[in-house]
Design a protein around this motif. Structure first.
Motif, PDB file in Angstrom:
ATOM      1  N   TYR A 200       0.804  -1.215   0.000  1.00  0.00           N
ATOM      2  CA  TYR A 200       0.000   0.000   0.000  1.00  0.00           C
ATOM      3  C   TYR A 200       0.839   1.268   0.000  1.00  0.00           C
ATOM      4  CZ  TYR A 200      -3.696   3.269   1.477  1.00  0.00           C
ATOM      5  OH  TYR A 200      -4.603   4.312   1.557  1.00  0.00           O
ATOM      6  N   ASN A 201       0.452   2.182  -0.834  1.00  0.00           N
ATOM      7  CA  ASN A 201       0.939   3.555  -0.816  1.00  0.00           C
ATOM      8  C   ASN A 201      -0.286   4.442  -0.925  1.00  0.00           C
ATOM      9  OD1 ASN A 201       1.572   6.106  -2.578  1.00  0.00           O
ATOM     10  ND2 ASN A 201       3.519   5.565  -1.622  1.00  0.00           N
ATOM     11  N   MET A 202      -0.442   5.401  -0.028  1.00  0.00           N
ATOM     12  CA  MET A 202      -1.693   6.163   0.036  1.00  0.00           C
ATOM     13  C   MET A 202      -1.965   6.951  -1.242  1.00  0.00           C
ATOM     14  SD  MET A 202      -0.773   9.157   2.777  1.00  0.00           S
ATOM     15  CE  MET A 202       0.340  10.509   2.391  1.00  0.00           C
ATOM     16  N   TRP A 203      -0.926   7.417  -1.926  1.00  0.00           N
ATOM     17  CA  TRP A 203      -1.130   8.166  -3.163  1.00  0.00           C
ATOM     18  C   TRP A 203      -1.469   7.223  -4.312  1.00  0.00           C
ATOM     19  CZ3 TRP A 203      -2.171  12.962  -2.445  1.00  0.00           C
ATOM     20  CH2 TRP A 203      -1.567  13.690  -1.425  1.00  0.00           C
ATOM     21  N   ASP A 204      -0.871   6.042  -4.330  1.00  0.00           N
ATOM     22  CA  ASP A 204      -1.219   5.053  -5.353  1.00  0.00           C
ATOM     23  C   ASP A 204      -2.677   4.631  -5.217  1.00  0.00           C
ATOM     24  OD1 ASP A 204       1.357   5.149  -6.280  1.00  0.00           O
ATOM     25  OD2 ASP A 204       1.965   3.209  -5.446  1.00  0.00           O
ATOM     26  N   ALA A 205      -3.097   4.404  -3.977  1.00  0.00           N
ATOM     27  CA  ALA A 205      -4.484   3.979  -3.745  1.00  0.00           C
ATOM     28  C   ALA A 205      -5.462   5.092  -4.101  1.00  0.00           C
ATOM     29  CB  ALA A 205      -4.667   3.557  -2.297  1.00  0.00           C
ATOM     30  N   TYR A 206      -5.078   6.322  -3.807  1.00  0.00           N
ATOM     31  CA  TYR A 206      -5.918   7.452  -4.207  1.00  0.00           C
ATOM     32  C   TYR A 206      -6.016   7.518  -5.727  1.00  0.00           C
ATOM     33  CZ  TYR A 206      -7.531  12.274  -4.803  1.00  0.00           C
ATOM     34  OH  TYR A 206      -8.231  13.394  -5.173  1.00  0.00           O
ATOM     35  N   GLY A 207      -4.877   7.355  -6.393  1.00  0.00           N
ATOM     36  CA  GLY A 207      -4.861   7.376  -7.850  1.00  0.00           C
ATOM     37  C   GLY A 207      -5.741   6.291  -8.449  1.00  0.00           C
ATOM     38  N   GLN A 208      -5.687   5.102  -7.862  1.00  0.00           N
ATOM     39  CA  GLN A 208      -6.536   4.010  -8.338  1.00  0.00           C
ATOM     40  C   GLN A 208      -8.017   4.371  -8.213  1.00  0.00           C
ATOM     41  OE1 GLN A 208      -6.498  -0.641  -7.751  1.00  0.00           O
ATOM     42  NE2 GLN A 208      -7.277   0.271  -5.859  1.00  0.00           N
ATOM     43  N   SER A 209      -8.397   4.931  -7.073  1.00  0.00           N
ATOM     44  CA  SER A 209      -9.810   5.257  -6.865  1.00  0.00           C
ATOM     45  C   SER A 209     -10.281   6.362  -7.806  1.00  0.00           C
ATOM     46  CB  SER A 209     -10.062   5.654  -5.406  1.00  0.00           C
ATOM     47  OG  SER A 209      -9.490   6.920  -5.097  1.00  0.00           O
ATOM     48  N   LYS A 210      -9.404   7.293  -8.115  1.00  0.00           N
ATOM     49  CA  LYS A 210      -9.769   8.376  -9.031  1.00  0.00           C
ATOM     50  C   LYS A 210      -9.806   7.892 -10.488  1.00  0.00           C
ATOM     51  CE  LYS A 210     -11.170  10.261  -6.447  1.00  0.00           C
ATOM     52  NZ  LYS A 210     -12.398  11.067  -6.226  1.00  0.00           N
ATOM     53  N   THR A 211      -8.947   6.934 -10.812  1.00  0.00           N
ATOM     54  CA  THR A 211      -9.049   6.278 -12.121  1.00  0.00           C
ATOM     55  C   THR A 211     -10.385   5.562 -12.232  1.00  0.00           C
ATOM     56  OG1 THR A 211      -6.655   6.006 -12.388  1.00  0.00           O
ATOM     57  CG2 THR A 211      -8.059   4.465 -13.592  1.00  0.00           C
ATOM     58  N   ALA A 212     -10.794   4.913 -11.145  1.00  0.00           N
ATOM     59  CA  ALA A 212     -12.073   4.205 -11.137  1.00  0.00           C
ATOM     60  C   ALA A 212     -13.238   5.159 -11.381  1.00  0.00           C
ATOM     61  CB  ALA A 212     -12.254   3.469  -9.811  1.00  0.00           C
TER      62      ALA A 212
END
Length: 327
Positions: free
Chosen positions: A192-204
Protein backbone atom coordinates in the motif's frame (compact mmCIF):
# COMPACT_ATOMS: atom_id res chain seq x y z
CA UNK A 1 -18.33 42.02 -21.48
CA UNK A 2 -20.95 39.28 -21.24
CA UNK A 3 -19.89 35.83 -20.04
CA UNK A 4 -19.72 32.99 -22.55
CA UNK A 5 -17.85 29.73 -23.11
CA UNK A 6 -14.81 31.63 -24.31
CA UNK A 7 -14.39 32.69 -20.69
CA UNK A 8 -14.15 29.09 -19.45
CA UNK A 9 -10.81 28.48 -17.79
CA UNK A 10 -8.85 27.75 -14.64
CA UNK A 11 -10.06 30.87 -12.82
CA UNK A 12 -13.71 30.75 -13.91
CA UNK A 13 -16.23 31.13 -11.10
CA UNK A 14 -19.11 28.68 -10.79
CA UNK A 15 -21.63 31.50 -10.31
CA UNK A 16 -20.75 32.90 -13.72
CA UNK A 17 -21.15 29.50 -15.40
CA UNK A 18 -24.43 28.86 -13.61
CA UNK A 19 -25.81 32.23 -14.64
CA UNK A 20 -24.79 31.51 -18.23
CA UNK A 21 -26.51 28.09 -18.02
CA UNK A 22 -29.46 29.31 -15.95
CA UNK A 23 -32.10 27.86 -18.29
CA UNK A 24 -30.47 24.42 -18.07
CA UNK A 25 -30.76 24.39 -14.26
CA UNK A 26 -34.32 25.67 -13.81
CA UNK A 27 -36.72 22.90 -12.82
CA UNK A 28 -34.09 20.19 -12.45
CA UNK A 29 -33.91 17.59 -9.67
CA UNK A 30 -30.29 17.40 -8.54
CA UNK A 31 -28.64 14.91 -6.16
CA UNK A 32 -25.21 15.69 -4.68
CA UNK A 33 -23.07 13.43 -2.48
CA UNK A 34 -20.34 14.55 -0.10
CA UNK A 35 -21.99 17.73 1.14
CA UNK A 36 -20.84 19.47 4.30
CA UNK A 37 -20.19 23.13 5.13
CA UNK A 38 -17.45 24.93 3.18
CA UNK A 39 -16.71 22.12 0.75
CA UNK A 40 -17.02 21.57 -2.97
CA UNK A 41 -20.33 19.79 -2.35
CA UNK A 42 -21.92 22.64 -0.43
CA UNK A 43 -20.53 25.24 -2.84
CA UNK A 44 -22.08 23.40 -5.78
CA UNK A 45 -25.40 23.04 -3.92
CA UNK A 46 -25.49 26.77 -3.17
CA UNK A 47 -24.50 27.66 -6.72
CA UNK A 48 -27.31 25.69 -8.37
CA UNK A 49 -29.85 26.74 -5.74
CA UNK A 50 -29.62 30.29 -7.08
CA UNK A 51 -31.19 29.14 -10.35
CA UNK A 52 -34.58 27.70 -9.38
CA UNK A 53 -34.02 23.93 -9.45
CA UNK A 54 -37.08 21.87 -8.62
CA UNK A 55 -35.29 19.93 -5.89
CA UNK A 56 -31.79 19.68 -4.44
CA UNK A 57 -30.97 16.53 -2.48
CA UNK A 58 -27.75 16.68 -0.48
CA UNK A 59 -26.24 13.50 0.90
CA UNK A 60 -23.51 12.84 3.43
CA UNK A 61 -22.66 10.71 6.43
CA UNK A 62 -23.09 13.51 9.01
CA UNK A 63 -26.70 14.73 9.26
CA UNK A 64 -25.73 17.65 11.50
CA UNK A 65 -23.43 19.01 8.82
CA UNK A 66 -26.10 18.45 6.19
CA UNK A 67 -28.54 20.48 8.26
CA UNK A 68 -26.03 23.34 8.43
CA UNK A 69 -25.93 23.45 4.65
CA UNK A 70 -29.73 23.33 4.46
CA UNK A 71 -29.89 26.29 6.83
CA UNK A 72 -27.47 28.21 4.62
CA UNK A 73 -29.42 27.44 1.44
CA UNK A 74 -32.74 28.29 3.08
CA UNK A 75 -31.37 31.64 4.27
CA UNK A 76 -30.20 32.60 0.79
CA UNK A 77 -32.77 30.84 -1.38
CA UNK A 78 -35.92 30.27 0.72
CA UNK A 79 -37.99 29.07 -2.23
CA UNK A 80 -35.72 26.14 -3.05
CA UNK A 81 -36.81 22.66 -1.98
CA UNK A 82 -33.71 21.12 -0.39
CA UNK A 83 -33.71 17.74 1.36
CA UNK A 84 -31.09 15.66 3.14
CA UNK A 85 -30.10 12.02 2.84
CA UNK A 86 -27.77 10.19 5.19
CA UNK A 87 -25.17 8.33 3.15
CA UNK A 88 -22.11 6.43 4.39
CA UNK A 89 -20.19 5.46 1.28
CA UNK A 90 -17.70 3.36 3.25
CA UNK A 91 -20.43 0.75 3.75
CA UNK A 92 -22.06 -1.10 0.87
CA UNK A 93 -25.17 -1.76 2.94
CA UNK A 94 -25.48 1.87 3.99
CA UNK A 95 -24.92 3.06 0.41
CA UNK A 96 -27.53 0.62 -0.84
CA UNK A 97 -30.08 1.64 1.79
CA UNK A 98 -29.55 5.35 1.16
CA UNK A 99 -30.12 4.82 -2.55
CA UNK A 100 -33.21 2.74 -1.85
CA UNK A 101 -34.58 5.42 0.45
CA UNK A 102 -34.25 8.10 -2.21
CA UNK A 103 -35.64 5.73 -4.84
CA UNK A 104 -38.73 5.25 -2.63
CA UNK A 105 -39.64 8.95 -2.54
CA UNK A 106 -42.85 8.87 -4.55
CA UNK A 107 -42.93 12.61 -5.18
CA UNK A 108 -39.52 12.42 -6.87
CA UNK A 109 -40.34 10.83 -10.19
CA UNK A 110 -37.10 11.62 -11.99
CA UNK A 111 -33.50 12.53 -11.20
CA UNK A 112 -31.97 14.90 -13.73
CA UNK A 113 -28.46 15.20 -12.33
CA UNK A 114 -26.53 12.97 -9.94
CA UNK A 115 -23.17 14.37 -8.88
CA UNK A 116 -21.04 11.76 -7.10
CA UNK A 117 -18.91 14.39 -5.45
CA UNK A 118 -17.88 12.72 -2.19
CA UNK A 119 -14.34 11.49 -1.76
CA UNK A 120 -11.40 10.97 0.55
CA UNK A 121 -7.72 11.43 -0.25
CA UNK A 122 -4.50 9.70 0.75
CA UNK A 123 -5.56 8.15 4.05
CA UNK A 124 -3.46 5.57 5.93
CA UNK A 125 -4.26 1.97 5.07
CA UNK A 126 -7.42 0.53 6.52
CA UNK A 127 -10.29 -1.60 5.31
CA UNK A 128 -13.96 -0.77 5.05
CA UNK A 129 -16.59 -2.71 7.00
CA UNK A 130 -16.89 -4.91 3.90
CA UNK A 131 -13.16 -5.66 3.85
CA UNK A 132 -12.14 -3.42 0.93
CA UNK A 133 -9.30 -0.91 0.80
CA UNK A 134 -10.86 2.23 2.21
CA UNK A 135 -10.26 4.72 -0.61
CA UNK A 136 -11.47 2.34 -3.30
CA UNK A 137 -14.49 1.44 -1.15
CA UNK A 138 -15.48 5.04 -0.40
CA UNK A 139 -14.59 6.78 -3.63
CA UNK A 140 -15.82 4.12 -6.04
CA UNK A 141 -17.68 1.09 -4.69
CA UNK A 142 -20.03 3.08 -2.46
CA UNK A 143 -20.96 5.34 -5.36
CA UNK A 144 -21.34 2.34 -7.66
CA UNK A 145 -23.93 0.81 -5.32
CA UNK A 146 -25.67 4.11 -4.54
CA UNK A 147 -25.97 5.01 -8.22
CA UNK A 148 -27.42 1.61 -9.08
CA UNK A 149 -30.40 2.22 -6.80
CA UNK A 150 -31.15 5.54 -8.49
CA UNK A 151 -30.97 4.31 -12.06
CA UNK A 152 -34.75 3.78 -12.48
CA UNK A 153 -35.40 7.46 -11.71
CA UNK A 154 -32.47 8.55 -13.88
CA UNK A 155 -33.62 6.42 -16.80
CA UNK A 156 -37.16 7.73 -16.25
CA UNK A 157 -35.75 11.21 -16.84
CA UNK A 158 -34.10 9.96 -20.03
CA UNK A 159 -37.36 8.41 -21.27
CA UNK A 160 -39.05 11.75 -20.67
CA UNK A 161 -36.45 13.42 -22.90
CA UNK A 162 -34.85 15.30 -20.01
CA UNK A 163 -31.28 14.20 -20.89
CA UNK A 164 -30.10 13.25 -17.35
CA UNK A 165 -26.46 13.27 -16.31
CA UNK A 166 -24.27 11.37 -13.87
CA UNK A 167 -21.11 13.24 -12.92
CA UNK A 168 -18.26 11.51 -11.08
CA UNK A 169 -15.75 13.81 -9.42
CA UNK A 170 -12.27 12.46 -10.07
CA UNK A 171 -8.88 14.19 -9.92
CA UNK A 172 -5.65 14.68 -11.79
CA UNK A 173 -4.50 12.24 -9.12
CA UNK A 174 -5.70 9.50 -11.47
CA UNK A 175 -2.42 10.08 -13.31
CA UNK A 176 -0.51 8.79 -10.29
CA UNK A 177 -1.79 5.21 -10.54
CA UNK A 178 -4.14 3.15 -12.68
CA UNK A 179 -6.12 0.11 -11.63
CA UNK A 180 -4.17 -2.42 -9.60
CA UNK A 181 -5.91 -5.24 -11.44
CA UNK A 182 -4.02 -8.09 -9.78
CA UNK A 183 -5.21 -6.89 -6.36
CA UNK A 184 -7.22 -3.67 -5.90
CA UNK A 185 -6.66 -4.06 -2.15
CA UNK A 186 -2.86 -3.79 -2.44
CA UNK A 187 -2.37 -7.25 -0.94
CA UNK A 188 -4.03 -6.45 2.35
CA UNK A 189 -1.95 -3.30 2.71
CA UNK A 190 1.42 -4.97 2.21
CA UNK A 191 2.08 -3.00 -0.99
CA UNK A 192 0.00 0.00 0.00
CA UNK A 193 0.94 3.55 -0.82
CA UNK A 194 -1.69 6.16 0.04
CA UNK A 195 -1.13 8.17 -3.16
CA UNK A 196 -1.22 5.05 -5.35
CA UNK A 197 -4.48 3.98 -3.74
CA UNK A 198 -5.92 7.45 -4.21
CA UNK A 199 -4.86 7.38 -7.85
CA UNK A 200 -6.54 4.01 -8.34
CA UNK A 201 -9.81 5.26 -6.86
CA UNK A 202 -9.77 8.38 -9.03
CA UNK A 203 -9.05 6.28 -12.12
CA UNK A 204 -12.07 4.21 -11.14
CA UNK A 205 -14.23 7.35 -11.06
CA UNK A 206 -13.30 8.13 -14.66
CA UNK A 207 -13.79 4.56 -15.86
CA UNK A 208 -17.21 4.50 -14.18
CA UNK A 209 -18.31 7.46 -16.29
CA UNK A 210 -16.86 5.91 -19.44
CA UNK A 211 -18.88 2.72 -18.95
CA UNK A 212 -22.07 4.53 -17.89
CA UNK A 213 -21.93 6.43 -21.17
CA UNK A 214 -21.20 3.23 -23.07
CA UNK A 215 -24.05 1.25 -21.49
CA UNK A 216 -26.73 3.90 -21.22
CA UNK A 217 -25.83 6.58 -23.74
CA UNK A 218 -28.19 5.08 -26.30
CA UNK A 219 -31.01 5.49 -23.77
CA UNK A 220 -30.37 9.21 -23.37
CA UNK A 221 -28.03 9.25 -20.36
CA UNK A 222 -24.89 11.40 -20.28
CA UNK A 223 -22.02 10.78 -17.88
CA UNK A 224 -18.84 12.74 -17.27
CA UNK A 225 -15.93 12.77 -14.85
CA UNK A 226 -13.95 15.81 -13.81
CA UNK A 227 -10.97 17.24 -12.01
CA UNK A 228 -11.98 20.26 -9.90
CA UNK A 229 -8.39 21.42 -9.39
CA UNK A 230 -6.38 21.84 -6.23
CA UNK A 231 -8.84 23.70 -4.03
CA UNK A 232 -8.12 25.72 -0.91
CA UNK A 233 -10.71 25.15 1.80
CA UNK A 234 -12.25 21.97 0.40
CA UNK A 235 -11.33 19.94 3.53
CA UNK A 236 -10.09 17.15 1.26
CA UNK A 237 -6.79 15.97 2.67
CA UNK A 238 -7.12 18.13 5.77
CA UNK A 239 -5.52 15.28 7.71
CA UNK A 240 -2.33 15.66 5.67
CA UNK A 241 0.18 18.40 6.63
CA UNK A 242 0.29 21.04 3.88
CA UNK A 243 4.04 20.64 3.60
CA UNK A 244 3.58 16.95 2.85
CA UNK A 245 1.08 17.76 0.09
CA UNK A 246 3.39 20.39 -1.38
CA UNK A 247 6.31 17.98 -1.25
CA UNK A 248 4.26 15.44 -3.18
CA UNK A 249 3.19 18.01 -5.79
CA UNK A 250 6.81 18.99 -6.30
CA UNK A 251 8.08 15.42 -6.52
CA UNK A 252 8.54 13.33 -9.65
CA UNK A 253 5.37 11.43 -8.67
CA UNK A 254 3.12 14.48 -8.89
CA UNK A 255 0.29 13.99 -11.41
CA UNK A 256 0.57 17.46 -12.95
CA UNK A 257 3.15 19.62 -11.14
CA UNK A 258 2.91 22.51 -13.60
CA UNK A 259 -0.81 22.43 -14.32
CA UNK A 260 -1.72 22.35 -10.64
CA UNK A 261 0.64 25.09 -9.53
CA UNK A 262 -2.34 27.43 -9.03
CA UNK A 263 -4.64 26.66 -6.12
CA UNK A 264 -8.33 27.38 -6.68
CA UNK A 265 -10.98 28.67 -4.30
CA UNK A 266 -14.25 26.77 -3.95
CA UNK A 267 -16.06 28.84 -6.58
CA UNK A 268 -13.34 28.10 -9.11
CA UNK A 269 -13.31 24.46 -8.04
CA UNK A 270 -16.99 23.77 -8.70
CA UNK A 271 -17.22 25.68 -11.97
CA UNK A 272 -16.38 22.44 -13.79
CA UNK A 273 -19.12 20.68 -11.79
CA UNK A 274 -21.60 23.11 -13.33
CA UNK A 275 -20.33 22.58 -16.88
CA UNK A 276 -20.35 18.78 -16.52
CA UNK A 277 -23.84 18.82 -15.03
CA UNK A 278 -25.61 21.24 -17.35
CA UNK A 279 -23.74 22.51 -20.40
CA UNK A 280 -25.44 21.19 -23.56
CA UNK A 281 -22.31 21.94 -25.60
CA UNK A 282 -20.58 18.78 -24.34
CA UNK A 283 -23.37 16.33 -25.18
CA UNK A 284 -21.43 15.08 -28.17
CA UNK A 285 -18.56 14.02 -25.90
CA UNK A 286 -20.39 11.59 -23.64
CA UNK A 287 -18.15 9.78 -21.15
CA UNK A 288 -15.40 12.42 -21.22
CA UNK A 289 -13.14 13.81 -18.50
CA UNK A 290 -13.34 17.57 -17.84
CA UNK A 291 -11.13 20.10 -16.13
CA UNK A 292 -11.03 23.90 -16.05
CA UNK A 293 -14.59 23.86 -17.48
CA UNK A 294 -13.53 22.02 -20.65
CA UNK A 295 -13.02 18.50 -21.93
CA UNK A 296 -9.44 17.61 -21.07
CA UNK A 297 -7.00 17.12 -23.92
CA UNK A 298 -4.92 13.97 -24.18
CA UNK A 299 -2.02 15.52 -22.25
CA UNK A 300 -4.20 15.93 -19.15
CA UNK A 301 -5.65 12.44 -18.90
CA UNK A 302 -4.17 8.97 -18.90
CA UNK A 303 -5.18 6.62 -21.69
CA UNK A 304 -5.77 3.80 -19.19
CA UNK A 305 -8.46 5.90 -17.50
CA UNK A 306 -10.38 6.41 -20.75
CA UNK A 307 -9.94 2.88 -22.10
CA UNK A 308 -13.30 1.22 -22.80
CA UNK A 309 -11.87 -2.23 -22.15
CA UNK A 310 -10.70 -1.14 -18.72
CA UNK A 311 -14.08 0.50 -18.06
CA UNK A 312 -15.92 -2.72 -18.85
CA UNK A 313 -13.48 -4.72 -16.74
CA UNK A 314 -13.95 -2.42 -13.74
CA UNK A 315 -17.74 -2.54 -14.12
CA UNK A 316 -17.70 -6.34 -14.04
CA UNK A 317 -15.31 -6.36 -11.08
CA UNK A 318 -17.48 -3.85 -9.22
CA UNK A 319 -20.60 -5.97 -9.76
CA UNK A 320 -18.68 -8.99 -8.51
CA UNK A 321 -17.33 -7.25 -5.41
CA UNK A 322 -20.58 -5.55 -4.43
CA UNK A 323 -23.09 -8.18 -5.58
CA UNK A 324 -25.09 -5.38 -7.22
CA UNK A 325 -25.79 -5.94 -10.89
CA UNK A 326 -27.24 -3.16 -12.99
CA UNK A 327 -30.14 -3.96 -15.30
Amino acid sequence: MSFSRVNYGQETNADDVAQFLHNEIVGKTIVITGVSPSTLGSEFALTVSAHSPKLVVIASRDTNKLNEVVKDINAKYPNVDVRTLQLDLASLEASRKAGQELASWEDVEVIDVLVNNAGIMAVPYKESVDGFEFQFATNHLGHFVFTKQLMPKIIAAAKAGREPRIVNVSSSGHRTHGMNWEDVGFHGGKTYNMWDAYGQSKTANILFSVELAEKYGSQGLYSYSLHPGMCIGSNLGKHIPMQEIQDFLQSDRAPEPDADSIFKNLQQGVSTHVVASFDPEIKGQNGEYLLDCKVGDDTRKKAYAMDKGNAKRLWELSEQLTGDKYD
